[in-house]
Write an enzyme that holds these catalytic residues in place. Sequence first.
Site, PDB file in Angstrom:
ATOM      1  CD  GLU A  75     -16.702   0.760 -10.164  1.00 13.97           C
ATOM      2  OE1 GLU A  75     -17.186   0.522 -11.273  1.00 13.97           O
ATOM      3  OE2 GLU A  75     -17.355   0.797  -9.117  1.00 13.97           O
TER       4      GLU A  75
HETATM    5  C1  FAD Z   1     -14.832   7.935  -3.004  1.00 14.80           C
HETATM    6  C2  FAD Z   1     -13.918   6.789  -3.332  1.00 14.80           C
HETATM    7  C3  FAD Z   1     -14.384   5.497  -3.239  1.00 14.80           C
HETATM    8  C4  FAD Z   1     -13.512   4.425  -3.492  1.00 14.80           C
HETATM    9  N1  FAD Z   1     -13.948   3.138  -3.287  1.00 14.80           N
HETATM   10  C5  FAD Z   1     -13.071   2.122  -3.386  1.00 14.80           C
HETATM   11  C6  FAD Z   1     -13.443   0.780  -3.008  1.00 14.80           C
HETATM   12  O1  FAD Z   1     -14.585   0.521  -2.632  1.00 14.80           O
HETATM   13  N2  FAD Z   1     -12.493  -0.194  -3.065  1.00 14.80           N
HETATM   14  C7  FAD Z   1     -11.227   0.061  -3.493  1.00 14.80           C
HETATM   15  O2  FAD Z   1     -10.417  -0.862  -3.518  1.00 14.80           O
HETATM   16  N3  FAD Z   1     -10.842   1.303  -3.879  1.00 14.80           N
HETATM   17  C8  FAD Z   1     -11.725   2.334  -3.819  1.00 14.80           C
HETATM   18  N4  FAD Z   1     -11.342   3.608  -4.170  1.00 14.80           N
HETATM   19  C9  FAD Z   1     -10.027   3.815  -4.751  1.00 14.80           C
HETATM   20  C10 FAD Z   1     -10.095   4.146  -6.247  1.00 14.80           C
HETATM   21  O3  FAD Z   1     -10.374   2.992  -6.970  1.00 14.80           O
HETATM   22  C11 FAD Z   1      -8.733   4.794  -6.608  1.00 14.80           C
HETATM   23  O4  FAD Z   1      -8.817   6.133  -6.148  1.00 14.80           O
HETATM   24  C12 FAD Z   1      -8.440   4.764  -8.072  1.00 14.80           C
HETATM   25  O5  FAD Z   1      -8.185   3.454  -8.495  1.00 14.80           O
HETATM   26  C13 FAD Z   1      -7.225   5.627  -8.423  1.00 14.80           C
HETATM   27  O6  FAD Z   1      -6.159   5.363  -7.588  1.00 14.80           O
HETATM   28  P1  FAD Z   1      -5.420   6.566  -6.828  1.00 14.80           P
HETATM   29  O7  FAD Z   1      -6.464   7.461  -6.275  1.00 14.80           O
HETATM   30  O8  FAD Z   1      -4.439   6.002  -5.895  1.00 14.80           O
HETATM   31  O9  FAD Z   1      -4.700   7.383  -7.970  1.00 14.80           O
HETATM   32  P2  FAD Z   1      -3.230   7.116  -8.543  1.00 14.80           P
HETATM   33  O10 FAD Z   1      -3.129   5.727  -9.039  1.00 14.80           O
HETATM   34  O11 FAD Z   1      -2.233   7.590  -7.569  1.00 14.80           O
HETATM   35  O12 FAD Z   1      -3.241   8.080  -9.800  1.00 14.80           O
HETATM   36  C14 FAD Z   1      -3.117   9.511  -9.684  1.00 14.80           C
HETATM   37  C15 FAD Z   1      -3.248  10.091 -11.083  1.00 14.80           C
HETATM   38  O13 FAD Z   1      -2.210   9.559 -11.914  1.00 14.80           O
HETATM   39  C16 FAD Z   1      -2.769   8.925 -13.042  1.00 14.80           C
HETATM   40  N5  FAD Z   1      -1.997   7.738 -13.374  1.00 14.80           N
HETATM   41  C17 FAD Z   1      -1.654   6.709 -12.579  1.00 14.80           C
HETATM   42  N6  FAD Z   1      -0.964   5.789 -13.246  1.00 14.80           N
HETATM   43  C18 FAD Z   1      -0.855   6.249 -14.508  1.00 14.80           C
HETATM   44  C19 FAD Z   1      -0.249   5.753 -15.685  1.00 14.80           C
HETATM   45  N7  FAD Z   1       0.389   4.574 -15.724  1.00 14.80           N
HETATM   46  N8  FAD Z   1      -0.341   6.485 -16.805  1.00 14.80           N
HETATM   47  C20 FAD Z   1      -0.996   7.665 -16.817  1.00 14.80           C
HETATM   48  N9  FAD Z   1      -1.570   8.189 -15.748  1.00 14.80           N
HETATM   49  C21 FAD Z   1      -1.515   7.488 -14.597  1.00 14.80           C
HETATM   50  C22 FAD Z   1      -4.180   8.556 -12.651  1.00 14.80           C
HETATM   51  O14 FAD Z   1      -5.027   8.433 -13.778  1.00 14.80           O
HETATM   52  C23 FAD Z   1      -4.555   9.740 -11.775  1.00 14.80           C
HETATM   53  O15 FAD Z   1      -4.970  10.795 -12.590  1.00 14.80           O
HETATM   54  C24 FAD Z   1     -12.198   4.680  -3.907  1.00 14.80           C
HETATM   55  C25 FAD Z   1     -11.741   5.997  -4.030  1.00 14.80           C
HETATM   56  C26 FAD Z   1     -12.581   7.041  -3.733  1.00 14.80           C
HETATM   57  C27 FAD Z   1     -12.040   8.440  -3.818  1.00 14.80           C
END
Ligand code: FAD
Length: 539
Positions: free
Chosen positions: A340
């Site tokens: 979130e």
């Molecule tokens: C257990 C679990 C449950 C989940 N449940 C849901 C769900 O029900 N529905 C759903 O849709 N999603 C769900 N998710 C997805 C979750 O919302 C995402 O993992 C989250 O939004 C982060 O995306 P990402 O993991 O792809 O990280 P990325 O976006 O790839 O980011 C990787 C890192 O880079 C950083 N980063 C990215 N962009 C920037 C920027 N512009 N500036 C600085 N830093 C940045 C991030 O903060 C992070 O530290 C779930 C994930 C998990 C692990």
Amino acid sequence: MIDGLTKLGCWGMKIPQEYGGLGLSQINYNRAVALVASYCGSTAVWLSAHQSIGVPQPLKLFGTEAQKKKYFPMFAKGAVSAFALTEPGVGSDPAQMTVTAVPSADGKNWTINGIKLWCTNGLVADVLCVMARTPSKMMNGREKKQITAFIVEKGTPGIEYVSRCDFMGIRGIQNGVINFNNVVVPSENILWGEGLGLKLALITLNTGRLTLPAASAAMSKQALHIAKLWGKERVQWGAPVGKHEPGAVKIANMAASTFAQEAATYYTSALVDQGGSDIRMEAAMAKLFCSVASWKIVDDLMQLRGGRGYETASSLRRRGEKGYAVERMMRDSRINRIIEGTDEIQHLFIAREALDKHMSTAGEMLNPKAPVGVKLKALLNSILFYPFWYIRLWLPTGFWPRYGSYGSLGKHMRYIERTSRRLGRSLFHQMIKFGPKLDRRQMILGRLVEIGTELFAMSTSIAKVIVLEKQNPKDKGPRELADLFCRQARLRIHSYFAGIGCNTDKADSRVAAKVLENEFEWLEKGIIIDDGLGFQVKK
Ligand SMILES: Cc1cc2nc3c(=O)[nH]c(=O)nc-3n(C[C@H](O)[C@H](O)[C@H](O)COP(=O)(O)OP(=O)(O)OC[C@H]3O[C@@H](n4cnc5c(N)ncnc54)[C@H](O)[C@@H]3O)c2cc1C
């Protein structure tokens, strides 16, 4: 357990009573989820994925009457929902999503194709809220990407559950990869309207995000409870571990921080219930503050418990000891800083909101590509706005003898007032210094956001004291906790301000760029690696 939750009506907690739900307020919903989260993170996530972000929340906000009549009673009786936004290539930046929905020639149906990742409850959900890219629209000669939200029912042909995902913690959730292969949904299943999906997701998350701080605060309470018992019980070097100074500091921080977490969470929840407030900033700050603070608390608790903190609850019980699940709490709570909206994305989001007024007033003046007419207009706006605004920020009102009714906390109120002004000035100074490039100085922005977040938590803590003292004037405990929290927060704020002028941000970026370019590969020598090509020793 799931049946038990159904019997209690937990899947319909937020659903209005006229549709068969419990019709809980935001505060009471948060209290219910917090109760669950204090014991089991997984169960809390089941409830929260369904109700904080799943179908009930957007349906309540944006659904048509026909949609509400169809789905709300189902949920009230125990149907579970999920929210499918994330994709393998799209996490923090959902605007780039690739799952598509294409309308039929008669406009009656839409066909969804693509893969959604990490959909919590997705594998068992009766109904999904799926975000998909719909055909772009041309506006003023430019392509405007469209994202639309669809209600998709379980059993619709073409839905394929590709894999169940397992995680470090919250191992009791049902989370997976879902492939949408020519999944046809009727047009009446569009939520809110075509092209409004991303806005819907962001608005849904604004309130949905409040469950996480409630859960974090509840878990912190559990940690405090365990720390209190263990801090007295475990004696080493002639004294209980809670009385050695490092243990005492941890326990005191747990108490003060837990108090502040609850204050920030329930103040914002009350704003939601009251209605009419824009809670974007407060919800994001509550989420950021509580998820980080509770992670620190669990880390401290593990340290206080020593080896027993690292041992699983079942192993402890097998040996005849109390099965405090600190190891599970640690695994379960880490995700709160990622889902979130990650910490970093909260920083960006809050910073952009804070900069919004400046950007709309003077942004074009700093934009080298803006036409002269636009620049002049921005200049005029700035001349009209800034002199008064800026002088006001220097007025020493934070030192005036105000806030007498807050008693011993008045000094913190005065500090909040003058530091808010200092924060406003600092943000403005950084904007002048970096211009449009400030957007990319995320570490500077992050420190400013942390200062704002600490000030927010200080003020909600003090507000909570006033409320509690009205109920029980003799109890000075809340005042003591708020005072300690404020003093700790002031120290942190001091170091954030110091870090704006004196930091290693540029050196960090330089080294990181070199690491990414492989210039420090020699530092990796002597480890066993497995990059998918089989095991190798790095030479
Ligand atoms: C257990 C679990 C449950 C989940 N449940 C849901 C769900 O029900 N529905 C759903 O849709 N999603 C769900 N998710 C997805 C979750 O919302 C995402 O993992 C989250 O939004 C982060 O995306 P990402 O993991 O792809 O990280 P990325 O976006 O790839 O980011 C990787 C890192 O880079 C950083 N980063 C990215 N962009 C920037 C920027 N512009 N500036 C600085 N830093 C940045 C991030 O903060 C992070 O530290 C779930 C994930 C998990 C692990």
